[in-house]
Design a protein around this motif. Structure first.
Motif, short mmCIF file in Angstrom:
data_model
loop_
_atom_site.label_atom_id
_atom_site.label_comp_id
_atom_site.label_asym_id
_atom_site.label_seq_id
_atom_site.Cartn_x
_atom_site.Cartn_y
_atom_site.Cartn_z
N ASP A 69 0.89 -0.76 0.11
CA ASP A 69 0.12 -0.26 0.06
C ASP A 69 0.74 1.12 -0.18
N ILE A 70 1.68 0.93 1.08
CA ILE A 70 3.37 2.87 0.89
C ILE A 70 3.83 2.35 -0.58
N LYS A 71 3.86 1.53 -0.98
CA LYS A 71 4.41 1.78 -2.32
C LYS A 71 4.07 2.13 -3.41
N ALA A 72 2.29 2.44 -3.20
CA ALA A 72 1.45 2.82 -4.21
C ALA A 72 1.70 3.85 -4.19
N ILE A 73 1.85 4.59 -2.44
CA ILE A 73 1.60 5.64 -2.17
C ILE A 73 2.69 6.78 -2.72
N ALA A 74 3.79 5.66 -2.55
CA ALA A 74 5.29 6.25 -3.11
C ALA A 74 5.14 6.63 -4.57
N GLY A 75 4.26 5.43 -4.93
CA GLY A 75 4.10 5.87 -6.39
C GLY A 75 3.81 7.32 -7.55
N THR A 524 14.02 4.68 2.49
CA THR A 524 15.37 4.98 1.15
C THR A 524 14.57 4.81 -0.22
N TRP A 525 13.37 4.64 -0.61
CA TRP A 525 13.14 4.56 -1.33
C TRP A 525 13.45 5.68 -2.11
N ALA A 526 13.86 5.77 -3.35
CA ALA A 526 14.14 7.30 -4.18
C ALA A 526 12.55 7.43 -4.30
N GLU A 527 11.30 7.55 -4.42
CA GLU A 527 10.06 8.30 -4.10
C GLU A 527 9.93 9.28 -3.49
N PHE A 528 10.06 8.59 -2.33
CA PHE A 528 10.39 9.65 -0.90
C PHE A 528 11.52 10.34 -0.33
N GLY A 529 12.81 9.80 -0.79
CA GLY A 529 13.82 10.22 -0.33
C GLY A 529 14.45 11.56 -1.21
N ASN A 530 14.15 11.71 -2.91
CA ASN A 530 14.30 12.31 -3.89
C ASN A 530 13.66 13.54 -4.79
N LEU A 531 12.42 14.03 -3.63
CA LEU A 531 11.63 14.84 -3.92
C LEU A 531 12.13 16.05 -2.77
N HIS A 532 12.39 17.62 -3.83
CA HIS A 532 13.11 18.30 -3.30
C HIS A 532 11.02 18.83 -2.60
N PRO A 533 11.75 19.70 -1.34
CA PRO A 533 10.72 20.14 -0.08
C PRO A 533 9.57 20.92 -1.27
N GLN A 539 3.28 17.47 -7.69
CA GLN A 539 4.65 16.16 -8.62
C GLN A 539 4.52 15.17 -6.73
N SER A 540 3.80 15.78 -5.37
CA SER A 540 4.14 15.09 -5.01
C SER A 540 3.17 14.83 -3.65
N ALA A 541 2.48 14.64 -4.51
CA ALA A 541 0.13 13.70 -4.53
C ALA A 541 0.35 12.34 -3.67
N GLY A 542 1.80 11.48 -3.38
CA GLY A 542 1.86 10.84 -2.53
C GLY A 542 2.02 11.30 -1.11
#
Length: 952
Positions: A69-75, A524-533, A539-542
């Motif tokens: 579920d959280i992988k889908a959110i990160a996506g 440490t998933w890129a979808e959470f780690g590599n997003l600029h604040p 771009q940050s719907a997850g």
């Protein structure tokens, strides 16, 4: 007939999180005289607050289902190529640091190094961090990190206020070239303290005599490089202090602030290997002149010696900190960003001075190529000199260019309607520069020749600002450059320490519970780690879904109506909570309300926070049982009713008891016009059983790094969100990137966003029933320890049923009288048994406060109790004379391997010293140093790696 096979996915997580098995639970309940957890809970929770829990959460999910579920959110987060900068940069986290430090429980489950003998590894890494900062900034002393760049700037402002000789001034100058989020936090921090922040272009300043201090940005937020030497001299001539917010990577090439006269340097270590993480957690730094070391905020690692004269590290000058100085402390902050500081430290160790300089030169060279190419395309590049950032005047085309860039999955910095910015970083490639040229080129326009520009373009650093001094000459930054060497260095440091991966850490009020691997995986998933604040919201719907759902979960757990996830530490949560109360009173015309009632038992952050929020502290008494003295509280609430702003109270109490009179206490404060702040440090005893938002609280902060499983990381990261009732919701922290713009308490809208998946995973897997069971088991484990030890050590405070909440306090003061053995001796002797000590001498001097948490098994609880009982037997031996009163295993603890193989002169045996119980033969922890000399360390303060000569 065959057995029916269960096809649905089983949720095994609750049983994995909770330590005691079913049979253990029954045995422990029987020890306490109860036949069920419900019966125990009913005896511990006061009648007046029973039934207040509103934990309407769904059933827990399995680990696999929650991760899916959280992988889908990160996506749902979109990872564009980002050139926003503004204090946040993409970076490469070296794989050996990612695997062996960030993802290693030996590092992320460690506690704050208040027990230095079992913290020498992380202390060494932090000493490296301090050395790194001191070297790069050119200032002799640096702390072990702060929360983020913006809050470090706010700390610098109050630091300047304390120390400036311009005592009559209440004005602080902040350059218009500072990062916007820094200016926002400065304004928030300044207003309650009566400080006026004047934001202007320093080049337009004619008179500086009205300021007590100044903040400058180096390089400027939009990329400019200014020579500040003359300006710093002018401020100094006016008795003002100067702080400089400096980019660490740029400082490998630029003259450091200390060399052009700055009194303070602050900034972020994020781009030294720490992922963007939508804003955090990131380690800030703070360095200053040696003369100001006793006024510096935050923790400081110092070099001392142990009882054998061997070099040993410790946290130095703790008398500056809030747990001792209370409202007179230099800051309310008790959370550093140790895990992130250690990543930055090891990034510098791994790359070394040549590697860091090479990265900086490459970034700068690419920026120079980009700028020259843009000029060839006819664009107006505003900066003649820069490091990694430039600003373009694009006029009426600006909005269209942003839209065109986003269509190609590129983010540019939004400066204003006429201008945009570009910042390059370690991850930028030639192809990125060429793509940007394509974006800005007119249709049919020929693109610049990258190879030709790369061969011909010159550096765009002003000659007078080029760094001349050497950096990072210490051997630690010049040795571990192969992965083999770094891996072994990290292992060697971790082996010196005790963390939760080796033993229970029974710290009262600090709640060192399991940080489950499945909770940690998404961090440490890129979808959470590599997003600029500051990436566009779409771009940050997850992250938006994650934070919305987490806020709803926390509202359900607390009974509050709204949550802010912005505060990035418990101390920041306290501060944000009091600011909400202050703003609420002001909105009603009650500007005079500035009295904060605080019980004498409160944690030191409470009075320190009240002072920062512009409130006057009035201390209320506690009775002989450790409860708030209700009549004293009532008298003081009535006495100050015209000025009463708030009560700060911890519940269950800091003494480990559910106070019966909590509803009455809240009613007294409300009746006299105040608001009730309930400190959430002890929330681990309440989730699912009672809710502060339902029994009288108006606001609480929650320590997600305690109750909700974010790891302590050796002293940070933390998250300290606040829950509020609906009338305070309009006054939650805002941000320039949010609908409410005012009241930012840290740099990013959602604070330390990248570690919020940990708490989301914990709550989702536990579900409502699992969370309730966790609270019940925390109470069971604490009462089991209390019952097993009460005949050996008096339990100082209990509730009306002779039970404690989730922690208990053992009174060792009588033993000092009969044996000369102190609480410190017991704490150090526990190291010989392989345990971290409980909380010492808080909230009562000469005591140990023990909190086992629900994640410890009965076997581990018994191992701890057996150790404490064995120690009591040794104390009895001292009392009887069987052990020497000065030369005994407690006074000499902890015992090192070096001592064991050396000449043995003690009147007790080697075996008693290091193997006091037989189980230690199979799994012995050997402390690397003997007992550390605290006084020596403060009198001979050294806060950076020893010199090369000393090292040799």
């Amino acid at each position: 007939m065959t057995d029916r096979i269960e096809l649905s996915t089983a949720n095994e997580f609750i049983a994995r999180h909770i330590g005691p098995r079913a049979d253990d639970e029954k045995a422990m309940l029987a020890t306490l005289g109860f036949d069920s957890l419900e019966a125990l809970s009913a005896s511990v929770i006061p009648e007046s607050i029973k039934g207040t829990s509103v934990l309407g959460l769904s059933a827990g999910q399995s680990e696999a289902d929650a991760l899916a579920d959280i992988k889908a959110i990160a996506g749902k987060n979109q990872l564009f190529k980002t050139f926003i900068g503004q204090g946040y940069y993409n970076t490469h986290t070296p794989a050996p640091i990612l695997r062996n430090l960030l993802e290693n429980p030996a590092w992320y489950t460690a506690y704050t190094p208040y027990q230095p003998e079992i913290s020498q590894g992380r202390l060494e890494s932090l000493l490296n961090f301090q050395t790194l900062i001191s070297d790069l900034t050119g200032l002799p002393i640096a702390n072990a990190s702060l929360l983020d760049e913006a809050t470090a700037a706010a700390e610098a402002m109050t630091f300047c206020k304390r120390l400036s000789k311009n005592k009559g001034s209440h004005k602080f100058f902040a350059s218009a070239h500072c990062h916007p989020q820094t200016l926002d936090v400065l304004r928030t921090r300044a207003e309650p303290l009566g400080i006026e922040v004047v934001v202007a272009d320093e080049s337009q300043l004619t008179d500086v005599s009205e300021f007590f201090g100044a903040l400058l940005q180096y390089p400027a937020s939009n990329g400019d490089l200014f020579d500040y030497r003359e300006l710093v001299e002018r401020f100094h001539a006016a008795n003002a202090l100067v702080a400089v917010a400096a980019d660490l990577l740029a400082l490998t090439l630029l003259t450091p602030p200390g060399e052009f006269g700055a009194d303070v340097a602050i900034g972020s270590a994020q781009r030294f290997g720490v992922p963007l993480g939508f804003g955090g957690p990131h380690a800030a730094y703070f360095s200053t002149k040696d003369a100001y070391k006793r006024d510096m905020p935050g923790r400081l690692v110092g070099v001392s010696i142990d009882r054998f004269g061997k070099t040993a590290l410790r946290l130095a000058m703790q008398t500056r900190e809030q747990h001792i100085r209370r409202e007179k402390a230099t800051s309310n902050i008790c959370t550093a960003q140790v895990l992130l500081a250690n990543i930055a430290s090891m990034y510098a160790v791994y790359h070394g001075p040549r590697g860091l300089t090479r990265i900086a030169n490459r970034v700068h060279h690419l920026t120079a190529i980009l700028a020259q190419g843009l000029s060839q395309l006819g664009l107006d590049v505003e900066q003649a000199f820069f490091f990694d950032s430039i600003t373009l005047n694009t006029g009426a085309k600006t909005a269209d260019l942003h839209a065109k860039a986003r269509a190609q999955q590129i983010n540019l910095r939004e400066v204003d309607a006429q201008r945009l910015g570009l910042s390059l970083d370690e991850t930028t490639q030639q192809a990125d520069v060429e793509t940007l040229w394509t974006l800005f080129a007119a249709e049919g326009q020929a693109l610049p020749d990258f190879a030709a520009l790369a061969a011909s373009v010159e550096a765009r650093l002003p000659a007078e600002l080029k760094r001349q001094s050497a950096i990072l000459s210490h051997p630690v930054f010049n040795r571990y450059h192969s992965e083999t060497e770094l891996m072994r260095y990290l292992r060697r440091l971790a082996d010196k320490d005790l963390a939760l991966d080796r033993t229970m850490i029974p710290l009262g009020s600090c709640t060192m519970k399991l940080n489950a691997a499945s909770e940690m995986i998404p961090v440490t998933w890129a979808e959470f780690g590599n997003l600029h604040p500051f990436a566009p919201a779409e771009q940050s719907a997850g992250y938006q879904q994650l934070t919305d759902e987490l806020e709803a979960m926390l509202c359900a757990a607390t009974g509050y109506d709204a949550i802010s996830l912005q505060p990035n530490a418990g101390s920041q949560g306290e501060y944000a909570g009091l600011l909400a109360i202050r703003a609420y009173h002001q909105s009603r015309g009650d500007d005079r309300r500035d009295i904060c009632l605080i019980p004498s038992s409160a944690h030191g952050t409470n009075p320190a926070t009240a002072n920062m929020a512009g409130m006057r502290v009035v201390v209320t008494a506690c009775d002989a049982r450790g409860n708030v003295d209700i009549e004293d509280l009532r008298a003081k609430a009535i006495e100050h009713r015209e000025h009463l702003a708030a009560l700060m109270i911890t519940y269950p109490s800091t003494h480990g008891v559910f106070e019966e009179g909590i509803r009455e206490i809240c009613g007294i404060v409300h009746d006299n016009g105040g608001q009730v702040y309930i400190d959430g440090a002890n929330m681990n005893a309440m989730v699912g059983l009672c809710a502060p938002g339902k029994f009288g609280g108006d606001v609480s902060h929650l320590n997600l790094h305690k109750t909700f499983c974010i790891p302590h990381g050796g002293g940070g990261p933390g998250v300290g969100p606040i829950g509020v009732k609906s009338h305070l919701a309009p006054f939650l922290p805002g941000h320039g990137k949010m609908e409410r713009k005012e009241g930012a308490v840290c740099a990013a809208p959602f604070g330390s966003a990248s570690i919020l998946p940990i708490t989301w995973m914990y709550i989702r897997m536990m579900g409502g029933e699992g969370l309730k069971r966790a609270s019940q088991l925390a109470i069971l484990n604490a009462n089991y320890i209390s019952r097993r030890l009460e005949e050996h050590y008096p339990v100082l405070y209990t509730g009306s049923s002779n039970l404690v909440a989730h922690e208990c306090i053992l009174d060792l003061r009588p033993l000092k009288e009969t044996s000369g053995i102190s609480v410190d001796d017991v704490a150090k002797r526990l190291i010989d048994f392989g345990f971290h000590a409980p909380t010492m001498s808080f909230p009562v001097a000469g005591t140990l406060m023990i909190e086992p948490t629900e994640s410890e098994s009965k076997e581990e609880l018994d191992r701890f109790c057996d150790a404490m009982i064995k120690i009591r037997e040794e104390i009895r031996a001292v009392e009887s004379g069987a052990l020497h009163k000065d030369d005994n295993p407690l006074k000499n603890a902890p015992h090192t391997a070096a001592e064991l193989v050396g000449e043995w002169s003690h009147p007790y045996s080697r075996e008693q010293a290091v193997y006091p119980v037989a189980s230690l033969v199979e799994g012995k922890y050997w402390p690397p140093v003997g007992r550390v000399d605290n006084v020596f360390g403060d009198r001979n303060l050294i806060c950076a790696c020893p010199s090369i000569e000393d090292y040799a």
